[in-house]
Design a protein around this motif. Structure first.
Motif, PDB file in Angstrom:
ATOM      1  N   ASN B 139       1.025  -0.880  -0.231  1.00  0.00           N
ATOM      2  CA  ASN B 139      -0.216   0.314  -0.251  1.00  0.00           C
ATOM      3  C   ASN B 139       1.073   1.092  -0.060  1.00  0.00           C
ATOM      4  N   SER B 140       1.188   2.476  -1.396  1.00  0.00           N
ATOM      5  CA  SER B 140       1.446   3.344  -1.262  1.00  0.00           C
ATOM      6  C   SER B 140       0.817   4.652  -1.224  1.00  0.00           C
ATOM      7  N   SER B 141       1.336   5.162  -1.163  1.00  0.00           N
ATOM      8  CA  SER B 141       0.169   6.677  -0.972  1.00  0.00           C
ATOM      9  C   SER B 141       1.932   7.938  -1.671  1.00  0.00           C
ATOM     10  N   ALA B 142       1.201   8.711  -1.747  1.00  0.00           N
ATOM     11  CA  ALA B 142       2.113   9.920  -2.631  1.00  0.00           C
ATOM     12  C   ALA B 142       1.594  11.250  -1.900  1.00  0.00           C
ATOM     13  N   PRO B 143       2.491  12.457  -1.065  1.00  0.00           N
ATOM     14  CA  PRO B 143       1.858  13.177  -0.426  1.00  0.00           C
ATOM     15  C   PRO B 143       1.586  14.486  -1.885  1.00  0.00           C
ATOM     16  N   ILE B 144       0.254  15.454  -2.209  1.00  0.00           N
ATOM     17  CA  ILE B 144      -0.409  15.366  -2.901  1.00  0.00           C
ATOM     18  C   ILE B 144      -0.308  17.200  -2.125  1.00  0.00           C
ATOM     19  N   MET B 145      -0.975  18.138  -3.428  1.00  0.00           N
ATOM     20  CA  MET B 145      -1.622  19.251  -2.939  1.00  0.00           C
ATOM     21  C   MET B 145      -3.311  19.712  -3.050  1.00  0.00           C
ATOM     22  N   TYR B 146      -3.765  19.750  -2.960  1.00  0.00           N
ATOM     23  CA  TYR B 146      -5.184  19.466  -2.349  1.00  0.00           C
ATOM     24  C   TYR B 146      -5.797  21.551  -2.231  1.00  0.00           C
ATOM     25  N   LEU B 147      -7.013  21.133  -3.520  1.00  0.00           N
ATOM     26  CA  LEU B 147      -7.251  22.182  -4.047  1.00  0.00           C
ATOM     27  C   LEU B 147      -8.308  23.496  -4.012  1.00  0.00           C
ATOM     28  N   ASN B 148      -8.766  23.945  -3.853  1.00  0.00           N
ATOM     29  CA  ASN B 148      -9.839  24.092  -3.268  1.00  0.00           C
ATOM     30  C   ASN B 148     -10.342  25.246  -4.829  1.00  0.00           C
ATOM     31  N   ALA B 294      15.644  20.970  -8.608  1.00  0.00           N
ATOM     32  CA  ALA B 294      14.424  20.636  -8.110  1.00  0.00           C
ATOM     33  C   ALA B 294      13.487  20.169  -8.954  1.00  0.00           C
ATOM     34  N   GLY B 295      12.324  19.624  -8.101  1.00  0.00           N
ATOM     35  CA  GLY B 295      11.179  18.897  -8.790  1.00  0.00           C
ATOM     36  C   GLY B 295      11.158  17.394  -9.034  1.00  0.00           C
ATOM     37  N   THR B 296      11.794  17.224  -8.680  1.00  0.00           N
ATOM     38  CA  THR B 296      11.846  15.310  -8.791  1.00  0.00           C
ATOM     39  C   THR B 296      10.717  15.177  -7.709  1.00  0.00           C
ATOM     40  N   GLN B 297      10.805  13.378  -8.119  1.00  0.00           N
ATOM     41  CA  GLN B 297       9.252  12.204  -7.861  1.00  0.00           C
ATOM     42  C   GLN B 297       9.560  12.321  -5.998  1.00  0.00           C
ATOM     43  N   SER B 298       8.622  11.813  -5.446  1.00  0.00           N
ATOM     44  CA  SER B 298       8.309  12.160  -4.079  1.00  0.00           C
ATOM     45  C   SER B 298       8.482  10.572  -3.400  1.00  0.00           C
ATOM     46  N   PRO B 374      10.322  12.298 -12.902  1.00  0.00           N
ATOM     47  CA  PRO B 374      12.490  11.953 -13.074  1.00  0.00           C
ATOM     48  C   PRO B 374      13.022  11.609 -11.414  1.00  0.00           C
ATOM     49  N   GLY B 375      13.617  11.048 -10.897  1.00  0.00           N
ATOM     50  CA  GLY B 375      14.474  10.527  -9.818  1.00  0.00           C
ATOM     51  C   GLY B 375      15.632  11.710 -10.043  1.00  0.00           C
ATOM     52  N   GLY B 376      15.703  11.646  -8.782  1.00  0.00           N
ATOM     53  CA  GLY B 376      17.775  12.202  -8.633  1.00  0.00           C
ATOM     54  C   GLY B 376      18.233  10.845  -7.738  1.00  0.00           C
ATOM     55  N   GLU B 377      20.180  11.939  -6.811  1.00  0.00           N
ATOM     56  CA  GLU B 377      20.524  11.273  -6.527  1.00  0.00           C
ATOM     57  C   GLU B 377      19.762  11.101  -5.333  1.00  0.00           C
ATOM     58  N   TRP B 378      19.094  11.492  -4.965  1.00  0.00           N
ATOM     59  CA  TRP B 378      18.774  11.021  -3.235  1.00  0.00           C
ATOM     60  C   TRP B 378      16.943  11.090  -3.455  1.00  0.00           C
ATOM     61  N   THR B 379      16.313  10.580  -4.923  1.00  0.00           N
ATOM     62  CA  THR B 379      14.930   9.891  -3.816  1.00  0.00           C
ATOM     63  C   THR B 379      14.629   8.787  -4.914  1.00  0.00           C
ATOM     64  N   LYS B 380      15.747   7.318  -3.870  1.00  0.00           N
ATOM     65  CA  LYS B 380      15.491   6.850  -3.892  1.00  0.00           C
ATOM     66  C   LYS B 380      14.726   6.303  -2.276  1.00  0.00           C
ATOM     67  N   GLY B 381      14.944   7.122  -1.687  1.00  0.00           N
ATOM     68  CA  GLY B 381      13.868   6.949  -0.540  1.00  0.00           C
ATOM     69  C   GLY B 381      15.144   6.778   0.632  1.00  0.00           C
ATOM     70  N   TYR B 382      14.941   6.351   2.093  1.00  0.00           N
ATOM     71  CA  TYR B 382      15.864   6.373   3.010  1.00  0.00           C
ATOM     72  C   TYR B 382      16.051   5.458   4.275  1.00  0.00           C
TER      73      TYR B 382
END
Lengths: 324, 431, 280
Positions: B139-148, B294-298, B374-382
């Motif tokens: 079960n996976s999810s990503a943080p996104i921005m909701y708008l009214n 900046a602007g890489t995947q989450s 697109p990913g970057g050097e630090w977007t794999k995870g922690y």
């Protein structure tokens, strides 16, 4: 303990070893009862079932938990490092730990005092009235039966930052209640809910204590002491003392050990800088964070402190409790 | 319909027990509707073949499930499959020997496995530094921005792509009578995914992937501190509302139509459809235009499934079969549409798209697309041990930042020093 | 008897309101929809969704096997409640009797050994406890669910307090009549303790009834599901993605109050009997 104070044992205070031996050999020197049954196997038969359960299901696992406190270990059991007292030093050396300890002490005093006071007041009144007595008693005791997760949920909703009735009430008096953000606002919520949960418990035991006061004693009291307060202070209270002492100890352990689910609900499982008790910290580090060694050390510290407190209470308070 | 399905499955079960099917168990930490969907998927798996019989068991919350799994493992009573949440992943991955890497298990059973089938943002989070899957993303999810939507129309502004955009539009939203923004779970949004969206290092040792010894947190760097100084500034100007660490407390102003933007989970739209009385949309979580690259995947949030060690080959093969079943596009789409979690494979995403799911619910696509950036050097995870405690330290300090007790810099110094102490402790668990 | 002042009733009414209004609101809220509760908080007035909610809660077949019905959860909760309350009273009365009425070595030590169980909560020793249960092959059994919980000192401590306040003359008289320890216990002390037993029964029944974490850890079979797990599982949804079925949780909690309240009502009578009993 129930033994008489040292001074009563003679003009010269006995040596420490002597006192230890007295304590160890039980209450032979100062028996609980003037009359008792003698030695033999019978007492062992009576105490054995409880003892067996305690040893197997409490001491056996607890001994392992205490051993863990000297290690930092992988929860799955693959690796561990013996660290001696490091877990203890880590806990005691942290600034946050000390402020949590202070809060726990404060919380304990306030919740115990309120829960006992209100419980006693209601029990005395419920014992006194005749009309509607049954309904009052049933209602007051029944609240205890509400499922803990739902009780927590109700508490949380009452104090909700955006729509809780209590938040609106406080706003009416000009205070913006921000439970979860403001330390003292959260404290108010925690105290209210913890007291609410515990009142029925105290009520039922005080009531059973009052009900077992013989009618003859009450009638005598009625003649002797005119004012209600005097009668309560001189007659009822001493008769309730054994129950009250029991409840005092139980309420302290309740606030210390059993309120952490309430905290968890109110802070929405993210304590941030909200107040928490030492046991909540143990729960956070051990159960949620899987730091077995660290949380075991914290539990041992807690156990030692509460045990010491309890021994003190037995020594100094129970002496004033008059049995029978 | 559900009853007939149950009956059919019950029949299938009795039939399969006659052939002495291999029993496997799955302990999970989900309740409510998600727990029911887990039951439905397990029934589908049992009905799809007759050699294996899977029984899912609810073990309370994520934490309770993990603790149950640990206690059981130490007594040799472990289940075949254990669900472990993101912040607890380091604990189980560090315990080498507790689990069988999902990839080894699947290949060992002779099933087909290809890392490239998975969505980019999902691929590495539960894998080792070589990219081998240890846990099976579930079960996976990503943080996104909701708008009214109404708020944006009223203020006459466009949704922000970057935080610089936000700074331009926020005052206009405020003028239009809205609180411009709230955000839930700042640790996930403004630290972990600040790192991923802006391609910033989060920990030494390759974000902790290269080993637990000597891993240290990178938290009080200039960019991270800048993010929170901005947040504090916005809060003081009334452009951002901080309501503590509770998820729902920060969501409420958005649901009530008072806040114009809310940063939440990609899965939140299901609940919002019921509770919000206004049209809403969603965009990617903003990044800083001023930060290079900046602007890489989450990162993903949620949980993964781990195959526990110490089980006979026949059972492991069944676990592998189930993992394969679980990643089949049909299963993924069923899971995606019923729970709101993102599908973990590209094929499942394509299937959902071709079925017209995103025409119907465009918001449901935002999270997946963000994970496919697109990913970057630090977007794999922690990978950091005792991470739940590190999160607690952050939450504590964030409350202090917004109440004005400490400066942002001091707060992050504290986070880094306490976090590093916890990481050093964790390194000792390996013995 | 004493004069009853309206003031006494006022205090009782205020106390009852403070304790009961939250429960009343749970009842009222259970008749609203989950979304309404989510958006507006608790209700003090009834809604129109009550029938549907209670019907669903009562007839819902949950779990993987579909066997998790209200009736099954009720049965398990009752076993936990009665098993725990009865076991606790028997064990703790016997232990307290030995500690108070016998002169024997180690009595103090034993009391403290039992007392110490109040000082280390289950969450802390949960891993080793599980291992012990596994070694004793008590996982997935009612024995394993109930017996370990009996290892707590509340009851023993409570009966110790009570026995100590029983007048010494009773034992003196009994001994003159030639009563031995067993006879004194059964014929004198047990009847005398009725009020106390009623009080502790109510508390312990509810304690067993409300158990959550231990059954969750100890059992892997859906046939051991209790009401408390049902309630927790409803509330436990992915925060933000779904709205918990608050109405169902409230409804289940209200229904879960019925048996404990019945216990309270039944044991109420013993409170009054206890009064006359100790008046002898």
């Amino acid at each position: 303990m129930t033994d008489t104070p040292l001074s009563a044992q003679g003009p010269t205070a006995p040596s420490f070893l002597h006192r230890l031996r007295d304590w160890w050999s039980g209450e032979t020197a100062n028996p609980v009862k003037r009359v008792q049954f003698g030695h033999g196997l019978t007492p062992w038969l009576f105490v054995l079932p409880q003892l067996a359960v305690v040893v197997i299901f409490f001491y056996w696992p607890s001994a392992q938990a205490v051993t863990s406190s000297f290690y930092i270990e992988d929860p799955f059991g693959f690796g561990s490092t013996f660290v001696g007292m490091e877990n203890y030093a880590d806990a005691l050396g942290s600034k946050e730990y000390l402020s949590t300890a202070w809060f726990t002490a404060f919380f304990c005093v306030v919740v115990t005092a309120l829960a006992l006071g209100i419980g006693l007041l209601l029990a005395v009144k419920a014992d006194k009235v005749i009309r509607g007595a049954e309904s009052y008693k049933t209602l007051l005791i029944s609240v205890y039966a509400i499922a803990p997760p739902v009780a927590g949920l109700i508490g949380m909703m009452f104090f909700d930052m955006h729509m809780g009735p209590f938040t609106r009430l406080f706003a009416f008096f000009g205070h913006e209640l921000r439970v979860g953000v403001d330390y003292w606002d959260t404290t108010i919520a925690l105290i209210t809910i913890s007291v609410w949960k515990q009142i029925p418990y105290n009520f039922i035991f005080f009531l059973s204590g009052l009900q077992s006061v013989p009618v003859s004693v009450r009638e005598a009291a009625l003649i002797d002491a005119r004012s209600g307060w005097r009668r309560f202070k001189d007659v009822t209270l001493p008769l309730l003392a054994p129950t009250a002492f029991f409840l005092l100890i139980i309420n302290i352990t309740y606030t210390m050990f059993d309120t952490f689910p309430i905290i968890d609900v109110i802070v929405k499982d993210k304590p941030a800088n909200n107040p928490m008790t030492l046991v909540y910290k143990v729960y956070l580090d051990g159960f949620k964070g899987n730091d077995i060694g660290g949380s075991s050390a914290q539990s041992v510290i807690l156990m030692v402190v509460v045990a010491a407190l309890t021994v003190l209470q037995f020594r100094f308070l129970e002496r004033r409790v008059h049995y029978g | 319909m559900f009853k007939t399905a149950t009956a059919a499955i019950a029949l299938a079960l009795t039939a399969s027990t006659a052939f002495a099917a291999t029993d496997i168990t799955w302990w999970h930490g989900m309740g409510g509707r998600n727990g029911e969907v887990i039951n439905e998927i397990s029934q589908k798996f049992n009905a799809s073949q007759d050699q294996c019989k899977l029984t899912p068991i609810s073990k309370g919350t994520y934490e309770e499930a993990l603790s149950s799994g640990i206690a059981a493992f130490r007594s040799g009573e472990q289940p075949n499959i254990l669900q472990v949440f993101d912040a607890g992943a380091a604990t189980i991955i560090a315990a080498k020997g507790a689990t069988i890497p999902a990839e080894d298990l699947i290949k060992g059973a002779g099933e087909k496995f290809n890392r490239e089938d998975f969505i980019a943002g999902v691929r590495n989070f539960y894998a080792d530094s070589d990219g081998k899957f240890i846990g099976m993303p579930f079960n996976s999810s990503a943080p996104i921005m909701y708008l009214n939507t109404e708020a944006f129309e009223k203020a006459g502004v466009e949704p922000p792509k970057t935080w610089e955009d936000f700074e331009k539009i926020a005052p206009k939203l405020k003028e239009a009578g809205y609180l411009p923004m709230t955000a839930s779970q700042l640790t996930w949004m403004m630290v972990e995914n600040f790192k991923s969206r802006n391609n910033q290092q989060f920990a030494t040792n390759n974000n902790g992937y290269d080993g637990i010894k000597g891993t240290e947190l990178v938290a009080n760097d200039a960019n991270q501190v800048m993010m929170f100084e901005k947040l504090k500034e916005w809060a003081d100007q009334g452009l951002y509302g901080f309501y503590g660490a509770g998820w729902a407390d920060n969501l409420k102003p958005f649901e009530e139509g008072k806040a114009a933007m809310w940063i939440g989970s990609s899965g939140s739209f299901g609940g919002l459809q019921k509770s919000a009385k206004f049209p809403f949309g969603a965009v990617f979580m903003p990044y800083w235009g001023s930060i290079e690259g900046a602007g890489t995947q989450s990162f993903i949030g949620g949980a993964a499934l781990f195959a526990m060690a110490g089980k006979p080959k026949a059972e492991n093969d069944c676990t592998a079969k189930f993992f394969t079943f679980l990643t089949a596009p049909e299963t993924q789409v069923y899971w995606h549409e019923n729970t709101g979690y993102v599908p973990v494979t590209e094929a499942a995403y394509e299937l959902a798209k071709s079925q017209g799911y995103y025409d119907e619910k465009p918001v449901a696509e935002v999270g997946i697309q963000q994970l496919m950036l697109p990913g970057g050097e630090w977007t794999k995870g922690y990978r950091m041990g005792f991470y739940p405690q590190i999160r607690s330290v952050m939450e504590r300090e964030f409350n202090r930042i917004f109440s004005g007790e400490v400066s942002v810099k001091d707060a992050f110094d504290t986070i880094e020093s306490e976090g590093n102490a916890l990481l050093a402790r964790f390194a000792k668990t390996a013995g | 008897m004493q004069k009853i002042k309206p003031f006494d009733h006022l205090i009782l009414i205020l106390g009852t309101l403070f304790l009961c209004v939250p429960v009343l609101m749970a009842l009222m809220s259970s008749t609203h929809t989950a979304v309404d509760i989510h958006s507006n908080g608790l209700f003090i007035t009834p809604g129109s969704n009550g029938y549907a909610t209670y019907e669903k809660v009562l007839t819902h077949r949950g779990g993987f096997t579909g066997d998790v019905t209200g009736l099954l959860m009720l049965k398990n909760s009752l076993i936990m409640g009665f098993g725990f309350a009865i076991g606790k009273i028997v064990l703790s009365m016997m232990a307290a009797y030995a500690l108070v009425y016998f002169r024997f070595r180690f009595a103090t030590v034993l009391f403290w050994m039992i007392f110490a169980t109040l000082l280390l909560p289950l969450e802390v020793r949960i891993m080793p406890s599980y291992q012990v249960m596994s070694q004793l092959h008590l996982l997935n059994s009612y024995t394993g669910l109930i017996v370990p919980l009996l290892a707590s000192a509340t009851g023993t401590f409570f009966f110790r307090q009570f026995f100590k306040s029983v007048p010494d003359e009773l034992l003196e008289a009994a001994r003159i009549d030639g009563a031995g320890p067993w006879k004194f216990f059964i014929d004198v002390l047990v009847p005398l303790s009725k009020t106390m037993m009623a009080a502790i029964f109510i508390i312990m029944f509810i304690y067993g009834w409300n158990q959550y974490l231990w059954p969750l850890l100890m059992t892997t079979d859906e046939s051991f599901y209790t009401l408390m797990r049902g309630i927790k599982s409803i509330l436990q949804v992915w925060v933000g993605s779904q709205i918990p079925d608050y109405n169902e949780a409230f409804a289940l909690a209200v229904l879960a109050m019925v048996p404990p309240v019945a216990v309270v009502v039944i044991f109420q009578r013993m409170f009054i009997k206890g009064l006359t009993e100790s008046d002898k």
